[in-house]
Motif scaffolding. Structure first.
Motif, mmCIF file in Angstrom:
data_model
loop_
_atom_site.group_PDB
_atom_site.id
_atom_site.type_symbol
_atom_site.label_atom_id
_atom_site.label_comp_id
_atom_site.label_asym_id
_atom_site.label_seq_id
_atom_site.Cartn_x
_atom_site.Cartn_y
_atom_site.Cartn_z
ATOM 1 N N LEU A 108 40.164 33.412 51.187
ATOM 2 C CA LEU A 108 39.964 34.748 51.757
ATOM 3 C C LEU A 108 40.214 35.833 50.713
ATOM 4 O O LEU A 108 39.439 36.793 50.606
ATOM 5 C CB LEU A 108 40.887 34.934 52.964
ATOM 6 N N ASP A 109 41.278 35.682 49.920
ATOM 7 C CA ASP A 109 41.550 36.642 48.845
ATOM 8 C C ASP A 109 40.427 36.635 47.814
ATOM 9 O O ASP A 109 40.003 37.686 47.332
ATOM 10 C CB ASP A 109 42.874 36.313 48.146
ATOM 11 N N ALA A 110 39.939 35.449 47.486
ATOM 12 C CA ALA A 110 38.864 35.340 46.507
ATOM 13 C C ALA A 110 37.582 35.987 47.021
ATOM 14 O O ALA A 110 36.889 36.684 46.274
ATOM 15 C CB ALA A 110 38.616 33.878 46.160
ATOM 16 N N SER A 111 37.270 35.789 48.290
ATOM 17 C CA SER A 111 36.036 36.380 48.827
ATOM 18 C C SER A 111 36.139 37.897 48.900
ATOM 19 O O SER A 111 35.142 38.597 48.690
ATOM 20 C CB SER A 111 35.695 35.785 50.193
ATOM 21 N N ALA A 112 37.326 38.434 49.170
ATOM 22 C CA ALA A 112 37.498 39.893 49.189
ATOM 23 C C ALA A 112 37.283 40.469 47.788
ATOM 24 O O ALA A 112 36.642 41.520 47.629
ATOM 25 C CB ALA A 112 38.885 40.253 49.704
ATOM 26 N N TYR A 113 37.787 39.788 46.779
ATOM 27 C CA TYR A 113 37.597 40.272 45.407
ATOM 28 C C TYR A 113 36.158 40.059 44.936
ATOM 29 O O TYR A 113 35.630 40.848 44.152
ATOM 30 C CB TYR A 113 38.582 39.578 44.458
ATOM 31 N N LEU A 114 35.518 39.020 45.419
ATOM 32 C CA LEU A 114 34.126 38.765 45.068
ATOM 33 C C LEU A 114 33.229 39.925 45.495
ATOM 34 O O LEU A 114 32.310 40.311 44.771
ATOM 35 C CB LEU A 114 33.650 37.455 45.713
ATOM 36 N N GLU A 115 33.532 40.504 46.647
ATOM 37 C CA GLU A 115 32.751 41.655 47.124
ATOM 38 C C GLU A 115 32.892 42.847 46.172
ATOM 39 O O GLU A 115 31.964 43.640 46.035
ATOM 40 C CB GLU A 115 33.172 42.036 48.542
ATOM 41 N N GLN A 116 34.036 42.976 45.519
ATOM 42 C CA GLN A 116 34.256 44.093 44.594
ATOM 43 C C GLN A 116 33.451 43.919 43.300
ATOM 44 O O GLN A 116 33.035 44.910 42.708
ATOM 45 C CB GLN A 116 35.735 44.227 44.240
ATOM 46 N N LYS A 165 30.596 42.032 42.908
ATOM 47 C CA LYS A 165 29.208 41.628 43.117
ATOM 48 C C LYS A 165 28.232 42.499 42.329
ATOM 49 O O LYS A 165 27.141 42.064 41.996
ATOM 50 C CB LYS A 165 28.840 41.685 44.604
ATOM 51 N N VAL A 166 28.626 43.744 42.007
ATOM 52 C CA VAL A 166 27.753 44.644 41.258
ATOM 53 C C VAL A 166 27.528 44.114 39.848
ATOM 54 O O VAL A 166 26.411 44.121 39.333
ATOM 55 C CB VAL A 166 28.372 46.063 41.219
#
Length: 166
Positions: A138-146, A148-149
């Motif tokens: 969950l922590d990794a997916s939240a940071y992945l969204e940051q 993605k650009v």
């Protein structure tokens, strides 16, 4: 034959039931000078005295010297590693055969986002850019969204992560 087996089982279970009703006071500590069933100290009640012979005792602990080495061993890096690791998640941001390109992307990432570390490792024939030390997906997916650009094709992978340096 079935009646005989049933009779044996019935007798055995009945004798087992009687054996459970016997006096089990031997399991509880009996205070000095009191042996009646009513005076037995129940667990949690500290109003009893231990029998004393009047002699002072001495306790000597003998241990193997390797135990000290074991306590130093636990929690220290092993197999030539610099840090202690555990299972966790990282974001695999990029994968390429060209190490220079991977190093450039790592520098680009670190200049924009310095809150999570970036690692380059080699799995023949490719170099992988992996970001972060996340304990949960969950922590990794939240940071992945940051990020993605910068890395639109990044994915979350399970990896050995470094423990936080508190």
């Amino acid at each position: 034959m079935q009646k005989v087996i049933a009779l044996i089982l019935l007798v055995f279970s009945f004798s087992n039931l009687l054996a459970q009703e016997e006096d089990n006071d031997w399991k509880l500590y009996k205070p000095v000078g009191q042996t009646t069933k009513d005076s037995i100290v129940k667990p949690g009640n500290a109003s009893f005295q231990l029998p004393s012979t009047g002699k002072q005792g001495k306790v000597t602990v003998q241990k193997d010297n390797r135990i000290d080495g074991l306590t130093e061993f636990v929690g220290t890096p092993q197999n030539g590693k610099v840090n202690v690791t555990m299972k966790g998640y990282r974001i695999q941001a990029y994968l390429d055969k060209d190490k220079n390109k991977v190093n450039q992307l790592r520098a680009q990432y670190l200049s924009a986002h310095s809150e999570q570390p970036a690692y380059i490792d080699f799995l023949a024939p490719n170099f992988r850019l992996r970001i972060g030390d996340f304990r949960t997906k969950l922590d990794a997916s939240a940071y992945l969204e940051q990020i993605k650009v910068i890395f639109p094709d990044a994915i979350i992978v399970m990896d050995d992560i470094e423990l936080p340096k508190y």
